[in-house]
Design an enzyme around this catalytic site. Structure first.
Site, mmCIF file in Angstrom:
data_model
loop_
_atom_site.group_PDB
_atom_site.id
_atom_site.type_symbol
_atom_site.label_atom_id
_atom_site.label_comp_id
_atom_site.label_asym_id
_atom_site.label_seq_id
_atom_site.Cartn_x
_atom_site.Cartn_y
_atom_site.Cartn_z
ATOM 1 N N CYS A 52 0.828 -1.213 0.000
ATOM 2 C CA CYS A 52 0.000 0.000 0.000
ATOM 3 C C CYS A 52 0.859 1.258 0.000
ATOM 4 C CB CYS A 52 -0.941 -0.001 1.196
ATOM 5 S SG CYS A 52 -2.130 -1.357 1.174
ATOM 6 N N THR A 53 1.902 1.259 0.816
ATOM 7 C CA THR A 53 2.798 2.413 0.847
ATOM 8 C C THR A 53 3.458 2.600 -0.517
ATOM 9 O OG1 THR A 53 3.202 2.184 3.214
ATOM 10 C CG2 THR A 53 4.838 3.429 1.944
#
Length: 158
Positions: A52-53
């Site tokens: 996600c990052t």
């Protein structure tokens, strides 16, 4: 464990389901209020997680692609507002993060990207045009990243 792609519930030509969710300041963001500009809804599982990052930082680093197309970027997860605020401050995202925390995953569920077994949103993306119609969507299986080039191709069509 075998992973199959989730079923995309909302397809090109469908009206985008409306919603209101708080941003990292607790300010409600209402999708219907954004009519008149295209919106890219990016559902993601968890703040501070690796994939996600990486995905959201890639969007941050290429935000000019979305801005030049006139597209507003909204990233949505089932994380609480305070978690999203801390992550937003750490990463310096130039777009809104919205919390679908309570009722837990209700908006992700409407869009067909909520995984009730794990309690989080899947990686689903929906490009909504200025009239509120879904023009493009993709949903990835667990552990699969979305492709920036696919976003660029979708933006070229709007």
């Amino acid at each position: 464990m075998t992973s199959t792609a989730p079923e995309v519930r909302w397809r090109a030509g469908d009206p985008a389901p409306d919603f209101t969710l708080p941003d990292t300041h607790g300010t409600p963001v209402h999708l219907a209020d954004l009519r008149g500009e295209p919106v890219l809804l990016v559902f993601f599982p968890f703040a501070f997680s690796g994939i996600c990052t990486g995905e959201l930082c890639e969007l941050r680093d290429n935000i000019e692609d979305f801005e030049s197309a006139g597209v507003r970027l909204l990233a949505v997860s089932t994380d609480p507002v305070f978690t999203l605020k801390a992550w937003h401050e750490q990463e310096g995202f130039g777009f809104d993060l919205l919390s679908d925390f309570w009722p837990h995953g209700a908006v992700a569920d409407v869009y067909g990207v909520f995984d009730p077994a794990s309690g989080h949103a899947l990686r689903g993306t929906f490009l909504v045009d200025a009239d509120g119609i879904v023009r493009w969507s993709v949903v990835k299986s667990r552990g699969q990243r979305r492709d920036l080039e696919a976003y660029r191709e979708a933006l070229a069509e709007i």
